[in-house]
Design an enzyme around this catalytic site. Structure first.
Site, mmCIF file in Angstrom:
data_model
loop_
_atom_site.group_PDB
_atom_site.id
_atom_site.type_symbol
_atom_site.label_atom_id
_atom_site.label_comp_id
_atom_site.label_asym_id
_atom_site.label_seq_id
_atom_site.Cartn_x
_atom_site.Cartn_y
_atom_site.Cartn_z
ATOM 1 N N PHE A 18 1.728 -12.062 10.918
ATOM 2 C CA PHE A 18 1.006 -12.934 9.984
ATOM 3 C C PHE A 18 -0.479 -12.595 9.925
ATOM 4 O O PHE A 18 -1.299 -13.448 9.594
ATOM 5 C CB PHE A 18 1.235 -14.413 10.338
ATOM 6 C CG PHE A 18 2.672 -14.726 10.658
ATOM 7 C CD1 PHE A 18 3.610 -14.738 9.637
ATOM 8 C CD2 PHE A 18 3.095 -14.931 11.959
ATOM 9 C CE1 PHE A 18 4.945 -14.962 9.916
ATOM 10 C CE2 PHE A 18 4.429 -15.152 12.239
ATOM 11 C CZ PHE A 18 5.353 -15.171 11.221
ATOM 12 N N GLY A 40 8.713 -8.658 9.379
ATOM 13 C CA GLY A 40 9.748 -9.658 9.134
ATOM 14 C C GLY A 40 10.211 -9.833 7.700
ATOM 15 O O GLY A 40 11.320 -10.299 7.462
ATOM 16 N N ARG A 90 8.161 -8.677 -10.699
ATOM 17 C CA ARG A 90 9.603 -8.516 -10.515
ATOM 18 C C ARG A 90 9.940 -8.678 -9.030
ATOM 19 O O ARG A 90 9.169 -8.271 -8.164
ATOM 20 C CB ARG A 90 9.956 -7.116 -10.965
ATOM 21 C CG ARG A 90 11.411 -6.818 -11.060
ATOM 22 C CD ARG A 90 11.514 -5.342 -11.404
ATOM 23 N NE ARG A 90 12.836 -4.957 -11.819
ATOM 24 C CZ ARG A 90 13.184 -3.674 -11.924
ATOM 25 N NH1 ARG A 90 12.302 -2.721 -11.670
ATOM 26 N NH2 ARG A 90 14.393 -3.354 -12.301
ATOM 27 N N ILE A 91 11.070 -9.301 -8.766
ATOM 28 C CA ILE A 91 11.503 -9.489 -7.381
ATOM 29 C C ILE A 91 12.553 -8.428 -7.052
ATOM 30 O O ILE A 91 13.557 -8.287 -7.759
ATOM 31 C CB ILE A 91 12.088 -10.910 -7.197
ATOM 32 C CG1 ILE A 91 11.017 -11.960 -7.513
ATOM 33 C CG2 ILE A 91 12.613 -11.089 -5.770
ATOM 34 C CD1 ILE A 91 9.718 -11.854 -6.732
ATOM 35 N N LYS A 97 17.224 -12.203 -1.880
ATOM 36 C CA LYS A 97 17.586 -12.960 -0.683
ATOM 37 C C LYS A 97 16.418 -12.991 0.306
ATOM 38 O O LYS A 97 16.012 -14.057 0.780
ATOM 39 C CB LYS A 97 18.811 -12.331 -0.044
ATOM 40 C CG LYS A 97 19.441 -13.136 1.067
ATOM 41 C CD LYS A 97 20.783 -12.502 1.436
ATOM 42 C CE LYS A 97 21.525 -13.308 2.466
ATOM 43 N NZ LYS A 97 22.894 -12.798 2.637
ATOM 44 N N THR A 98 15.872 -11.815 0.609
ATOM 45 C CA THR A 98 14.779 -11.794 1.591
ATOM 46 C C THR A 98 13.504 -12.383 0.998
ATOM 47 O O THR A 98 12.716 -13.006 1.710
ATOM 48 C CB THR A 98 14.517 -10.364 2.089
ATOM 49 O OG1 THR A 98 14.267 -9.515 0.971
ATOM 50 C CG2 THR A 98 15.694 -9.836 2.893
ATOM 51 N N GLN A 148 11.231 -15.336 2.498
ATOM 52 C CA GLN A 148 9.797 -15.164 2.737
ATOM 53 C C GLN A 148 9.003 -16.300 2.094
ATOM 54 O O GLN A 148 8.047 -16.818 2.673
ATOM 55 C CB GLN A 148 9.356 -13.819 2.167
ATOM 56 C CG GLN A 148 8.036 -13.331 2.733
ATOM 57 C CD GLN A 148 7.614 -11.994 2.150
ATOM 58 O OE1 GLN A 148 8.343 -11.377 1.381
ATOM 59 N NE2 GLN A 148 6.422 -11.551 2.512
ATOM 60 N N LYS A 165 4.434 -7.793 -7.716
ATOM 61 C CA LYS A 165 3.050 -8.183 -7.400
ATOM 62 C C LYS A 165 2.846 -8.683 -5.966
ATOM 63 O O LYS A 165 1.720 -8.765 -5.516
ATOM 64 C CB LYS A 165 2.583 -9.273 -8.370
ATOM 65 C CG LYS A 165 2.433 -8.758 -9.825
ATOM 66 C CD LYS A 165 1.550 -9.646 -10.684
ATOM 67 C CE LYS A 165 2.195 -10.955 -11.064
ATOM 68 N NZ LYS A 165 1.409 -11.703 -12.095
ATOM 69 N N GLU A 209 1.498 -13.713 0.805
ATOM 70 C CA GLU A 209 0.411 -14.695 0.927
ATOM 71 C C GLU A 209 0.629 -15.883 -0.010
ATOM 72 O O GLU A 209 0.449 -17.035 0.369
ATOM 73 C CB GLU A 209 -0.957 -14.067 0.600
ATOM 74 C CG GLU A 209 -1.143 -12.618 1.025
ATOM 75 C CD GLU A 209 -0.974 -12.372 2.500
ATOM 76 O OE1 GLU A 209 -1.426 -13.210 3.289
ATOM 77 O OE2 GLU A 209 -0.374 -11.336 2.858
#
Lengths: 328, 708, 210
Positions: free
Chosen positions: B235, B462, B598-599, B603-604, B608, B671, B675
């Site tokens: 982090f 992670g 765009r993702i 799932k991850t 997050q 993008k 954070e």
């Protein structure tokens, strides 16, 4: 951690004998508090007497009450069918403390002997009269948000961290001990002490004494009970303030009997005798509970960072009583 | 490529290793002859070490060496005045103490127990000096940071808000907050001869760590091998190389054995950074119908005396809303404390809490819906840089989030809604975080059996970097994910930037993209066919009698990208319950709606986002590292008294992605979400608490005592 | 069984006692600080320490993941450090070393505990199960499968402890509601914030079993 001598006796007299009255000898049970204190350098035993194999683990119904072996784990007590049915307050209080893993390790006797969580006590570089008598109290002029509002002294304003003990105090438990001078009983009321001039003493155990059991009187408070614990997060945190409330109600919501004790407010589990007196014989109303909560606060004194407890404590008493009486 | 796999809900590629305990973290390499190092912390806050008595420690069985400033031979590459010093090194190199907990010795012993005990026997004597750790007392000593980046900002007229018909002017406090990754910071260092170093360390950037070791010990970068394959969270706490890492390598060279230095949880409160204590003043002025006339944002943030730490706490106020007049000021207050480090969402999270709280206060002053107020001041282009956004779907975020949380159930009158005995409130908090893309390289190799190996010196703390990269490669190559391995966490792999600033998919993902595209061309060229259609790699390799094809591709941002302002945006919606008697707050629902382009891996990415929200709940409700200024020490510097959220603190959290590609940032259109998942959460909750109770809490965290 | 439980308690002491006396009287170690020559060389070779080291250790027999182990540990060594540093079983994690995070959770005689607060010697004769012992060969435990399926982790560092706790939770029967699962999983901190997915994974396994 400082090296130490390790011994594992198999019977109670042997355990008491090998520990003797040595200041540097400690009994080791669940270890959840002692091993931590050893890691932090708060205590450094010369000798550890592992009592885990002693036959002190049983939970038995004796006479009208319950005898809980000193080595019965917190989980074993909290989950015991007889405790759940007849002493639900104890079960609730235990489950409000620590985590399931710690409760699986921590024992009844060990929980009674849990040291304070005061940060000045836990940090050997800070002054603390409890850890090093005469070194001063870091908390009294320091960050005392978690500290006592009842019964503190100039020497120490630490609080007892146990939840189980608050319920035991409310339920008038008796602590059975065995020592070089034989066996004796100590009422919960007399077991933990206020800091006074000797904050290094948490309790009234004599040198070499071992807790063998905790005895509960015949069950009375089986239904209208609640353990309320207010903390900085929902679970796995020590109490800002906690309240054990037990009511014995008659058919018309009259209060036949009541027990009230608090945690997180004093050097010992804090019984609210005057509030109990006030409520006895009255009926269940929010106003009566509110008045009782105010009475309970007589003599409370806040410090720079824990003034909020003067507001939180009566609110908690009120809420715990309301929940116990099922008033929403 | 017929069907796009990107966006598929694939389980983590390293899941099996993690659920079986086989994933090996940096402290878990059992090197032959491994010795254990334990640091000894200073117990004063400021002064000079006059002597260190190591006799008792050295007499302890199993102790190999005790390193102190009195026998420290220095680091060959450590030049305090050089352009590239080992940043802020507070390690045995001088005898001054600048913060409580500063390492003053390292004990090396045969076992962890022996080293720990011996460390407790090291006794230092000090010449103590007066110190300052009290932020409030020293706030006026705040200075503008060195360099131009943090100079005062002005657009239009300064403090224009004061003249507006409706004014909000308030201060907000963010206490120090600790990263507290679950894994303890740890480094194993091992030397082969005088100039070859292998390091296993908890790091977000193996390449930057390699550079730091190379500088510190004056050896060639290629002679430093840094490994960080699995990282147990960070982090931001592992963005840089810390003194204990250097100490491990120094000790290993001295005792000629591999040395492992593990920090204790308590040491992690002083030695690996934290989100700094910050007080911010926000001034907002608006017309009666809610048009912002002026925004002023001033921030005072704690830093160390021996190193300056800065972050972007005021920046969001310059561009998140359209206001003709805006001025910001950012000052740091040097105290005798350890140096902070960027913590998830870094300054933007702190800044957003202040700005979004003030905006909520303004909405009540205006008797205007908080979403309407935001829409009224929607920035259609970046007012700070006067550039178009590369993409911005924040309006859609408002709409989706309002619908999902049931915003219509919100009462505009605070303290007017109950469910059972609990007060109910709704709140919104928004955020933005720069969408970055750094230079990165990836090496790809396609084998005769059709399996694919990709390597890049990135890290994974992670979020699921390997999973995302595998999905990208699978999509572009038309190869099933099961045949692809992505390797990271090794400085010998092609260069990649440090994992931070939400930029890994953008940077490394682009390199993987480019490498995949390039190798497709290479395969296609074998037969002179087009790279557009499906390719049979196995057949092509066989036909041309090739064992494999491989290449390394470098990837970086285009010139065109400079014409756009690039940010991820988020809108967080909270529904809270507040108990009127106990002051207990429950975040019953949190809906996080994010425009992050765009993702790649749904799932991850959802995990997050949810994780960031949990971090935000910690920031707003439970987390605060508390100093006793009399001693300069933390009083809750451990995992029991410093409260990160536990399972029971978390109720329902939903992550919603706009999932529309950004056309300019990179070929993938991503993008970044690391954070933005946290930025805005705190204000959404405090705003909901206000809505529930009528109590405005401007000092985090909102513990029960603040609501009764 | 270890001889420490077979013999009277008093007899378990002498070994460590003599080792301690050895140092307390400081015959060799304190002497070397002032002695040149041969004694110093002996000290450099650390013969005294090696001998003392052996004297200091206590034999412990325990079963870990079904395999018997006979080890010698210092009394102060925790079960966690025994597993991680001596037995090479690094699946159990150290996150705080003080019972404040749950990353070290293992089962001792079927009950979940924090191995960081349990001295290894006290586990003599016990059966320990760690994350490494949960799968049946190549077949993962249903809880491990569910954690993957529901993405019940990110960095993975708390995962071993979470899964060991979750498996115990099922046995304890604390799965009546998501709230109960959350409460009884609160001894395992996850800083990545995977809590809601962990709860889903546990519910999933519970539903499979019922």
């Amino acid at each position: 951690m400082k090296p130490f001598q390790y011994m594992r006796p198999t019977d109670t007299p042997a355990a008491i004998r090998v520990k003797g009255k040595e200041a540097g000898a400690y009994f080791l049970a669940g270890g959840t508090n002692l091993v931590d204190l050893m890691k932090m350098g708060v205590v450094a035993p010369e000798k550890l007497v592992d009592i885990n194999r002693l036959p002190l683990r049983g939970i038995e119904v004796v006479g009208g009450g319950l005898r809980i072996g000193a080595l019965a784990t917190n989980s074993e007590v909290a989950d015991h069918p007889y405790v759940l049915e007849h002493y639900p307050l104890l079960s609730m209080a235990i489950n409000a403390g620590a985590s399931p893993q710690l409760r699986n390790m921590a024992t009844t006797g060990g929980n009674l002997l849990q040291r304070t969580r005061c940060s000045y006590f836990f940090d050997p570089t800070m002054p603390c009269n409890k850890r090093v008598p005469g070194s001063g109290c870091g908390a009294i002029d320091g960050i005392n948000r978690m500290h006592a509002i009842f019964g503190a002294s100039e020497k120490c304003i630490a609080v007892n961290p146990s939840d189980m003990s608050v319920a035991l105090r409310a339920l008038d438990a008796v602590v059975r001990v065995s020592g070089p001078a034989g066996e004796r009983s100590i009422a919960m009321e007399d077991f933990h002490r206020l800091p006074g001039e000797q904050p290094e003493l948490d309790n009234t155990l004599q040198k070499g004494e071992l807790i063998t059991a905790v005895e509960l009187p015949a069950p009375v408070f089986t239904k209208n009970v609640h353990y309320l614990k207010i903390r900085d997060r929902t679970s796995y945190a020590f109490a800002l303030v906690s309240v054990a409330a037990a009511l014995d109600l008659d058919g018309s919501r009259g209060i036949r009997g009541v027990r009230l004790a608090m945690g997180g407010v004093a050097h010992k589990p804090w019984r609210l005798g005057a509030a109990e007196e006030f409520l006895k014989g009255k009926t269940v109303t929010e106003d009566n509970f509110r008045q009782a909560a105010q009475i309970a606060m007589q003599g409370a004194k806040g410090y720079s960072y824990n003034q909020f407890k003067l507001r939180m404590a009566p609110n908690a008493i009120l809420q715990a009583l309301k929940t116990a009486a099922a008033i929403v | 490529m017929n069907k796009s796999l990107i966006g598929d809900s694939m389980s983590r590629v390293d899941g099996r290793l993690k659920v079986t305990g086989q994933a090996k973290y940096s402290g878990e390499y059992k090197l032959p002859g491994l010795a254990y190092g334990v640091l000894v912390p200073a117990t004063i806050t400021k002064g000079t070490i006059t002597a260190i008595d190591v006799k008792a420690a050295k007499r302890t069985p199993g102790v190999i060496e005790v390193i102190t400033p009195f026998n420290f031979a220095g680091l060959p590459g450590f030049k305090p005045d050089a352009a590239q010093p080992v940043r802020g090194l507070k390690l045995f190199n001088d005898k001054s103490v600048s913060f409580n907990g500063q390492p003053i010795a390292l004990v090396v012993a045969e076992s962890f127990e022996k080293a720990t005990y011996a460390a407790s026997l090291v006794r230092a004597t000090y010449q103590e000096e007066a110190f300052e750790t009290d932020f409030h007392k020293n706030r006026e000593k705040g200075v503008t940071p060195q360099g131009g980046k943090y100079k005062d900002y002005l657009r239009g007229e300064a403090n224009a808000y004061k003249k507006a018909p409706v004014v909000v002017e308030q201060e907000y406090l963010q206490p120090s907050e600790m990263h507290n990754p679950m894994e303890l910071h740890v480094t194993i260092a091992s030397w082969e001869g005088e100039d070859k170093l292998t390091v296993y360390t908890k790091s977000q950037g193996v390449v930057s760590t390699q550079r730091t070791f190379s500088n510190a010990f004056g050896i060639k970068p290629e002679n430093v091998q840094v490994n960080s394959r699995f990282v147990g969270g960070a982090f931001g706490s592992s963005l840089r190389t810390w003194p204990h890492e250097i100490a491990a390598a120094y000790a290993a060279r001295l005792v000629r054995r591999p040395v492992k230095v593990t920090l204790t949880r308590e040491q992690m409160f002083t030695l690996v950074g934290y989100r700094p204590f910050t007080i911010q003043k926000i001034g907002l002025g608006a017309t009666a119908d809610g048009k912002l006339l002026g925004i002023t944002h001033e921030s005072y943030s704690q830093t160390a005396t021996y190193e300056e730490f800065t972050e972007n706490s005021v920046n969001c106020s310059r561009f998140l809303y359209d206001a003709a007049n805006c001025n910001t000021l950012y000052k740091v207050v040097p105290l005798h404390v350890g140096v902070p480090a960027p913590m998830r969402g870094p300054g933007e999270a702190t800044g957003s809490f202040a700005l979004e709280s003030a905006l909520d206060e303004l909405s009540y002053a205006l008797k205007m819906d908080p979403i309407q107020l935001r829409l009224k001041n929607y920035a259609e282009r970046d007012p700070e840089r006067n550039l178009p956004w590369s993409s911005k779907y924040l309006r859609e975020c408002y709409e989706l989030g309002a619908e999902r949380i049931g915003w219509e159930n919100r009462s505009p009158r605070p303290g007017s809604q109950k469910e059972g005995e609990w007060l109910v409130g709704y709140g919104i908090g928004c955020g933005a975080f720069g969408a970055y893309r750094g230079r990165a390289l990836a090496k790809i190799k396609i084998m005769a059996d059709g399996s694919v190996n990709i390597q890049s010196a990135t890290s994974d703390i992670g979020p699921g970097t390997g999973t995302a990269m595998t999905l990208i490669a699978s999509d572009l190559l038309g190869v099933p994910a099961g045949k692809i391995t992505f390797e990271l966490g090794n400085s010998a792999f092609p260069m990649a930037p440090t994992q931070g600033g939400s930029s890994t998919v953008s940077s490394v993902g682009s390199a993987v993209h480019d490498a995949c595209m390039a190798i497709r061309q290479k395969f296609a060229a074998l037969d002179g066919q087009s790279a557009e259609g499906p390719l049979d790699y196995v057949a092509l390799l066989q036909k041309h009698s090739l064992p494999y094809l491989e290449l390394t591709e470098e990837s970086q941002s285009s010139e065109q990208a400079k014409n756009y302002s690039m940010y991820s945006f988020s809108a967080h919606f909270a529904k809270v319950h507040v108990h009127p008697l106990t002051g207990v707050v429950k975040v019953m629902r949190l809906v996080a709606v994010v425009d992050a382009g765009r993702i790649v891996s749904h799932k991850t990415a959802a995990s997050q986002m949810i994780g960031g929200a949990v971090g935000g709940i910690g920031m707003v409700l439970t987390e605060e590292a508390i100093f006793d200024d009399k001693y300069g020490r933390y009083v809750n510097g451990n995992f029991a008294d410093y409260h990160v959220p536990v399972n029971a603190d978390i109720h329902q959290i939903e992550a919603i992605f706009i999932d529309k590609p950004d056309r300019y940032i990179n070929p993938l259109g991503t993008k970044g979400i690391g954070e933005i998942s946290l930025i805005g959460v705190a204000a959404s909750v405090t705003n909901a608490i206000y809505n529930a109770t009528g109590k405005r809490v401007r000092e985090l965290p909102v513990t029960p005592d603040k609501l009764i | 069984m270890s001889r420490y439980t077979d013999k009277p308690a008093e007899q378990s002491g002498p070994q460590s006692e003599s080792r301690r006396d050895f140092f307390k009287k400081g015959s060799l170690l304190s002497a070397i600080a002032f002695s040149p020559g041969a004694v110093l060389r002996a000290a450099e070779n650390k013969w005294d320490e090696k001998i003392a080291d052996e004297w200091e250790k206590i034999p412990v027999s325990l079963t870990v993941n079904g395999a018997p182990y006979q080890v010698k540990v210092e009394a102060r060594t925790t079960l966690l450090d025994l597993l991680r540093e001596q037995l090479g079983l690094t699946g159990s994690k150290k996150g705080c070393d003080r019972g404040q995070c749950g990353a070290c959770t293992v089962h001792v005689d079927g009950v979940r505990v924090n191995s960081c607060l349990s001295l290894a010697v006290t586990n003599d004769g016990k059966k320990v199960t760690t994350i490494e012992g949960l799968a049946d060969g190549e077949n993962l435990h249903p809880m491990q499968e569910a954690f993957i399926r529901h993405d019940g982790f990110q960095c993975g560092y708390c995962t071993s402890g979470q899964i060991m706790s979750a498996v115990a939770l099922l046995k304890e029967g604390r799965t009546a509601s998501p709230e109960q699962i959350s409460e009884f999983m609160s001894g395992n901190i996850c800083r990545c914030g995977a809590y809601s997915n962990i709860v889903k994974a546990i519910q999933d396994v519970k539903n499979q079993l019922s």
